[in-house]
Design an enzyme around this catalytic site. Structure first.
Site, mmCIF file in Angstrom:
data_model
loop_
_atom_site.group_PDB
_atom_site.id
_atom_site.type_symbol
_atom_site.label_atom_id
_atom_site.label_comp_id
_atom_site.label_asym_id
_atom_site.label_seq_id
_atom_site.Cartn_x
_atom_site.Cartn_y
_atom_site.Cartn_z
ATOM 1 N N GLU A 24 0.832 -1.209 0.000
ATOM 2 C CA GLU A 24 0.000 0.000 0.000
ATOM 3 C C GLU A 24 0.864 1.256 0.000
ATOM 4 O OE1 GLU A 24 -1.423 1.587 3.888
ATOM 5 O OE2 GLU A 24 -1.537 -0.539 4.389
ATOM 6 N N LYS A 85 -6.639 9.902 0.572
ATOM 7 C CA LYS A 85 -6.533 8.585 1.189
ATOM 8 C C LYS A 85 -7.672 7.739 0.636
ATOM 9 C CE LYS A 85 -6.335 6.394 5.776
ATOM 10 N NZ LYS A 85 -6.502 6.624 7.231
ATOM 11 N N VAL A 105 -5.814 -0.337 2.745
ATOM 12 C CA VAL A 105 -5.886 -1.794 2.587
ATOM 13 C C VAL A 105 -6.944 -2.169 1.551
ATOM 14 C CG1 VAL A 105 -6.538 -3.954 3.741
ATOM 15 C CG2 VAL A 105 -4.962 -2.357 4.862
ATOM 16 N N ASP A 137 -18.620 3.467 12.951
ATOM 17 C CA ASP A 137 -17.334 3.659 12.278
ATOM 18 C C ASP A 137 -16.646 2.296 12.120
ATOM 19 O OD1 ASP A 137 -14.960 4.516 11.235
ATOM 20 O OD2 ASP A 137 -14.530 5.972 12.805
ATOM 21 N N SER A 139 -14.289 0.052 9.295
ATOM 22 C CA SER A 139 -13.458 0.169 8.101
ATOM 23 C C SER A 139 -13.989 -0.681 6.951
ATOM 24 C CB SER A 139 -12.030 -0.256 8.434
ATOM 25 O OG SER A 139 -11.250 -0.353 7.253
ATOM 26 N N ALA A 140 -13.845 -0.149 5.748
ATOM 27 C CA ALA A 140 -14.195 -0.900 4.535
ATOM 28 C C ALA A 140 -13.272 -2.090 4.316
ATOM 29 C CB ALA A 140 -14.137 0.029 3.318
ATOM 30 N N ASP A 141 -12.141 -2.125 5.030
ATOM 31 C CA ASP A 141 -11.201 -3.242 4.877
ATOM 32 C C ASP A 141 -11.875 -4.585 5.146
ATOM 33 O OD1 ASP A 141 -9.397 -1.190 4.549
ATOM 34 O OD2 ASP A 141 -8.260 -1.586 6.386
ATOM 35 N N LYS A 158 -5.266 -3.105 13.742
ATOM 36 C CA LYS A 158 -4.590 -2.073 14.524
ATOM 37 C C LYS A 158 -5.103 -2.083 15.965
ATOM 38 C CE LYS A 158 -3.547 1.045 10.677
ATOM 39 N NZ LYS A 158 -4.195 0.340 9.542
#
Length: 304
Positions: A24, A85, A105, A137, A139-141, A158
């Site tokens: 990335e 981003k 990611v 909230d 993440s789309a990951d 994380k």
């Protein structure tokens, strides 16, 4: 056709059938300052080469998707200002309007799959943020792992996230979560999150074979390989817990939200650990790159 270009090194690898590892670019633009960002990116790329594969750092530059960055492009990206981003939601839009953006990611997985790259090394994936039951909230990951067939090598999610909820979502989405060489999941800067791993594998070949079998079965999505940071480089979870709590409180007090949360927290934790978190971050990314290269090499033989 989308505008896409390959670096000379990546094109040569494609022509020769050499294993390639996607990398990335947000670590370059949003992870650390210049010139340390460029120096780290080059170290990680070299780790992939030394392990027998070819690195492909991915970014969008002036509306063109780059699969692998030439040296001057990497340097320029490391000094660029106001770089977007990119995740799944804004990836195509950035290309359409001729913008420049670094891939998260999720976006790196999409680009890797478009380019025929099966393995991707990163630091840690995004996930469910603490307090997501009110902020939503997430993440789309996580959804990307459920739909895009790329093996992602990370040091777990994380540690700033709600790890329990993150891995619960991955289980619900049917994403294989594999701990490499241990029975517990790592927690990014720390080797042990205290959470039992759903799956354990001890060799790159087993990991590669699992993905090949998944593809043959027609199962969608990729797999997450959680590679613990080396013991000499880790920050124990007990040391980090109060620091993360303080950083989260600061973010809430300042009204930090959405895409700004993770960069803010990582920067705050860097300050509170006197730079130890960044040193550990660099070590774990390099560790992941080496394992990803080994998996990519095995992927080629497992698929034949």
């Amino acid at each position: 056709m989308i505008p896409m270009t390959f670096s000379a090194e990546v094109q040569t690898a494609r022509d020769a059938g050499t294993a390639i590892v996607a990398l990335e670019s947000t670590i370059i633009t949003h992870g650390m300052p210049y010139p340390q960002n460029v120096e780290t990116a080059r170290l990680v790329e070299q780790d992939v080469r030394d392990a027998g594969a070819v690195p492909a750092t991915i970014a969008v530059i002036d509306g063109t998707l780059h699969i692998g960055l030439e040296d001057d492009a990497l340097t320029a990206l490391g000094q660029a200002k106001d770089v977007a981003k990119l995740s799944r939601a804004d990836f195509a839009a950035c290309i359409a309007i001729g913008g420049t953006g670094a891939t998260t990611v999720a976006a790196t997985m999409i680009a890797a799959h478009l380019a025929g790259i099966a393995v991707f090394a990163t630091g840690g994936i995004g996930g469910v943020h603490r307090g997501a039951e009110t902020t939503f909230d997430i993440s789309a990951d996580l959804h990307e792992l459920a739909q895009t067939p790329v093996t992602v090598v990370a040091a777990g999610a994380k540690a700033i996230l709600d790890l329990n909820k993150t891995y619960e979502v991955l289980e619900t989405l049917g994403v294989p979560v594999i701990a490499y060489g241990q029975d517990t999941l790592p927690a990014f800067w720390s080797r042990d999150s205290g959470m039992a791993a759903p799956l354990r594998m001890d060799t790159a070949r087993d990991i590669a074979t699992a993905m090949v079998v998944r593809n043959v079965m027609g199962l969608p999505g990729g797999q997450l390989v959680c590679n613990p940071i080396a013991q000499a480089d880790e920050i124990p979870a007990a040391d980090l817990s109060p620091i993360i709590a303080e950083a989260l409180a600061d973010a809430e007090a300042q009204g930090i939200s959405a895409k700004a949360v993770t960069p803010f927290l990582l920067d705050r934790i860097f300050t509170l650990t006197d730079g130890r978190s960044l040193t550990a971050n660099i070590a774990l990314v390099r560790n992941n790159a080496r394992l990803a290269a080994a998996i990519a090499i095995e992927m080629g033989s497992a698929a034949s």
